[in-house]
Design a protein around this motif. Sequence first.
Motif, mmCIF file in Angstrom:
data_model
loop_
_atom_site.group_PDB
_atom_site.id
_atom_site.type_symbol
_atom_site.label_atom_id
_atom_site.label_comp_id
_atom_site.label_asym_id
_atom_site.label_seq_id
_atom_site.Cartn_x
_atom_site.Cartn_y
_atom_site.Cartn_z
ATOM 1 N N ALA A 646 -104.100 21.589 -14.092
ATOM 2 C CA ALA A 646 -104.696 20.657 -13.137
ATOM 3 C C ALA A 646 -103.669 20.199 -12.111
ATOM 4 C CB ALA A 646 -105.304 19.464 -13.872
ATOM 5 N N ASN A 647 -102.456 19.916 -12.562
ATOM 6 C CA ASN A 647 -101.399 19.507 -11.616
ATOM 7 C C ASN A 647 -101.097 20.613 -10.614
ATOM 8 O OD1 ASN A 647 -101.067 16.931 -12.698
ATOM 9 N ND2 ASN A 647 -99.544 17.622 -14.197
ATOM 10 N N ARG A 648 -101.062 21.835 -11.089
ATOM 11 C CA ARG A 648 -100.761 22.957 -10.197
ATOM 12 C C ARG A 648 -101.941 23.227 -9.254
ATOM 13 N NH1 ARG A 648 -98.069 27.597 -13.940
ATOM 14 N NH2 ARG A 648 -97.743 28.593 -11.884
ATOM 15 N N LEU A 649 -103.145 23.026 -9.743
ATOM 16 C CA LEU A 649 -104.306 23.180 -8.872
ATOM 17 C C LEU A 649 -104.289 22.142 -7.754
ATOM 18 C CD1 LEU A 649 -107.037 23.936 -11.554
ATOM 19 C CD2 LEU A 649 -106.456 25.433 -9.628
ATOM 20 N N TRP A 650 -103.873 20.918 -8.076
ATOM 21 C CA TRP A 650 -103.793 19.892 -7.027
ATOM 22 C C TRP A 650 -102.725 20.265 -5.992
ATOM 23 C CZ3 TRP A 650 -106.893 16.550 -5.149
ATOM 24 C CH2 TRP A 650 -106.427 15.558 -4.276
ATOM 25 N N PRO A 658 -106.181 23.496 5.691
ATOM 26 C CA PRO A 658 -107.298 22.538 5.792
ATOM 27 C C PRO A 658 -108.597 23.217 6.207
ATOM 28 C CG PRO A 658 -105.325 21.631 6.785
ATOM 29 C CD PRO A 658 -105.008 23.069 6.474
ATOM 30 N N GLY A 659 -109.662 22.902 5.475
ATOM 31 C CA GLY A 659 -110.968 23.469 5.782
ATOM 32 C C GLY A 659 -111.167 24.887 5.313
ATOM 33 N N SER A 660 -110.190 25.428 4.580
ATOM 34 C CA SER A 660 -110.296 26.826 4.162
ATOM 35 C C SER A 660 -111.177 26.974 2.941
ATOM 36 C CB SER A 660 -108.902 27.392 3.859
ATOM 37 O OG SER A 660 -108.340 26.739 2.726
ATOM 38 N N ASP A 661 -111.599 28.202 2.727
ATOM 39 C CA ASP A 661 -112.375 28.543 1.536
ATOM 40 C C ASP A 661 -111.573 28.250 0.278
ATOM 41 O OD1 ASP A 661 -113.084 30.815 -0.609
ATOM 42 O OD2 ASP A 661 -114.851 30.496 0.621
ATOM 43 N N ALA A 662 -110.284 28.597 0.295
ATOM 44 C CA ALA A 662 -109.434 28.362 -0.876
ATOM 45 C C ALA A 662 -109.329 26.872 -1.180
ATOM 46 C CB ALA A 662 -108.053 28.964 -0.638
ATOM 47 N N GLN A 663 -109.186 26.040 -0.163
ATOM 48 C CA GLN A 663 -109.107 24.600 -0.399
ATOM 49 C C GLN A 663 -110.336 24.100 -1.149
ATOM 50 O OE1 GLN A 663 -110.118 21.907 2.815
ATOM 51 N NE2 GLN A 663 -108.247 20.694 2.459
ATOM 52 N N PHE A 670 -109.987 21.839 -9.641
ATOM 53 C CA PHE A 670 -109.248 20.638 -10.045
ATOM 54 C C PHE A 670 -110.197 19.627 -10.690
ATOM 55 C CE2 PHE A 670 -107.920 16.277 -8.939
ATOM 56 C CZ PHE A 670 -106.745 16.213 -9.686
ATOM 57 N N ALA A 671 -111.370 19.447 -10.112
ATOM 58 C CA ALA A 671 -112.340 18.503 -10.677
ATOM 59 C C ALA A 671 -112.740 18.903 -12.088
ATOM 60 C CB ALA A 671 -113.575 18.431 -9.783
ATOM 61 N N LEU A 672 -112.861 20.190 -12.328
ATOM 62 C CA LEU A 672 -113.257 20.668 -13.649
ATOM 63 C C LEU A 672 -112.192 20.387 -14.702
ATOM 64 C CD1 LEU A 672 -115.349 22.318 -15.339
ATOM 65 C CD2 LEU A 672 -114.040 24.366 -14.709
#
Length: 862
Positions: A646-650, A658-663, A670-672
């Motif tokens: 989770a830390n690495r995902l953040w 910003p605004g990218s598909d990956a973001q 991260f929410a999961l």
Amino acid sequence: MNITREEAAARAAALTVESYQVALDLTRGAERFGSTTTVTFSAADEAVGTQTWIDFVATQAPEVTLNGQAVDVADFDGARLPIGPLAAENTLVVDGLADYTTTGEGLHRFVDPVDDEVYLYSQFEVPDSRRMFAVFEQPDLKATFAFTVTAPAHWAVVSNQPEAVHRTLGVVETPEAPEGVDAAVWEFTPTPRISSYITALVAGPYKSVHSELTSADGRTVPLGVYCRGSLFEHLDADEVFDLTRRGFEFFEAQYGHPYPFDKYDQLFVPEFNAGAMENAGCVTFLESYVFRGTVTDAVRERRAITILHELAHMWFGDLVTMKWWNDLWLNESFAEFMSTLAAAENTRYEGAWTTFSSMEKNWAYRQDQLSSTHPITAEIRDLDDVLVNFDGITYAKGASVLRQLVAWVGQENFMAGVRAYIEKNAWSNTELPDLMTELEAASGRDLSEWTRLWLETSGVNTLAVQVDADDAGTITSLRLHQSAPDGSPAAPGDDVLRPHRIAVGFYDLDEATGRLTRTERFELDAAGEVTEVAEAAGRRRPALILPNDDDLAYAKIRLDDASWETAGARLADVDSSLARTLLWGAAWDTVRDGEASAAWFVDLILTNIGREQDSTVIQTLLRQLATAISQYLPEERSAQVRADAANRLWMLVEQAEPGSDAQLQFVKAFALHAREEGQLAALADVWDRSSELPGLDLTTDLRWELLTALVAAGRAGETEIAAAETEDPTATGALAAAQARAAVPTAEAKQTAWDQVVAGTLSNTTQRQVLLGFQRAHDPALLAPFTDAFFGSIQDVWGSRSHEMAETVAVLGFPSSQVCQEVVDRATALSDEVRGTNAGLARTLAESRDEMARALKARAAA
């Protein structure tokens, strides 16, 4: 309700069906509708004077006349109407009331909470046209169908054919609606000779956009795109029309046959169970393909391929149709193959084969290693068999093997055979040998042994690289070692080695770009246990040797040690999207097979995924990340690995453009996985807009997803759910709220959710969302009491629900969070107990058991 293949064959030999005239009255209230069917058919000489039956599923017996004589319906069992004695030429009239459903089968009825409007759609595959009208329910009794529909005057009514007559009736009264309904009548022109399962009716105040195109034979083909009124502002019809035109252009050229129907409507309908359905000229789609906000490129590509998949069926499936459901695989696999080919060659989705490898092939490999695996040409004894056979073999393995066949005979030869097959069999029914005969004639290759080895056996082979080199790094021998489906619970006799058309790629570091680039490629036939790649001898050993380069073959792959070392360190540097996907797939297979640690795989993903460019690959990897953490790691390790992930995902969220598909995808992941206080605080700040992530489109749907994660963590509850539901008073909002309430981490909330499911009062989509929320539990102990509840109730659920509803409970209600041998043993025992009387439930239980047994093996390796 069941129909055996033998019964269907006997009925097809006895009858030739000419036409159906179906009159439906949709003004008769919320429970039932009027259904009057007039069938004309002839009987073979030996059948004259005998009896047969027609299928009609209803809770009330209809009135029936045969050739003007009343038929006794005392023996009506709710599914079959015995009729006879038969004359040489027959006219049958079945006049009754049929039942609306909320299960996504037959004629489904939905009420939009935004405006209280009623929306209907039909879904008939496999055996559910009989829920709307009386019919000989089997694909080889083709006929023409003429529909007449009485419905509220402000509705749109759409069927397979263009509207011929539309007249208003004024206010009509019925026993169910004594206050009267302002009604109209729609009459549609008769269809060509088609199977009943691809007939269709969609009715309600749908809004639409219309266009047209010119077919290959010069006809003007009207096009329509429809959805509910409350979703219409989000309907991007232009993109749908563009994909449709590209598909028409591609398929008419490839099939050598103009579009076979008079119009092409595409309708996005509520509470749909599948992705879409290939009703002739009247295709229905999952409503979530109408995007309420920003979605990932992976989702957009999936919609595009689904649109092309259903269009491909208009020729292969609708114009030419399987005789019986044992050839379902060919119907679906062919559409899957052709839709990917069309996307790659005639749309902006040029990387469609990467998507195919990442999603479809992974699905196929997973399915092919379950105890339920079966040959592609599966034995379909009855309707119960086919209902559970909409699986990864039927769709994904079949399509993968077709791609292998194309590589084997050549694409030009393959399509020449397909064109001959369609020309010879238009408007009729076929079996697999009919296609193989044409492919043999076009390619000049005897395909009998290929058919036996690929279509009549089960399991997935493994191809491993073995390489020898001298001290100077020159290859002295490069071999492909093929092993049988070891570890797959394949059927007896499936310990086979198959022929593969395969490519082997050499990859080296390009110093100028820092990328691993293919420098050489060798294509060859591999068969038997060992195949020598003769052309590789004498060449310098590259940094990475990739078997099955370009993904032509259907097989798991294993690299040599030096190539694994390169891939592990520099996977993100491989410049080919498809090559990277093959490496990702090989790594995942080693974890699933217990050869590598799930923690290693988690680290491999998080180290490399930030540079991955393919949206579907990112989506697949994040799903595998979740499985690796929750299923493939021992409980004592998973919490720490999840926290680190989770830390690495953040960090990936913050580093993404910003605004990218990956973001967007990293935020969802991260929410999961967020569990720790700081992680949940950061998530809450995004959800309530206390902090802004530059470029992130915080859509209503994304906010629901983040809120559900906070609810599952105990950081939000009913107050926040109710407020969100007030802000989003739509059907989508109601479903999201149902999932969120089921995710509340209390024993009471879980019990309420389970009771709702077992009571059987939920619609198909609400039941699914409640089960998904129910399974969201950070502490597996919260769900431990429901293991007994599942095993104690699943037989009753399966016996009392429709197939779709029961299977959803069996799959999503399985105690998958309780990864232990006891659950494996209980699932095995119950599966064995019901195998003789309930093969569908037995198979579903066995598949969940197999996945848990694999998880236990992976945990041991970890």
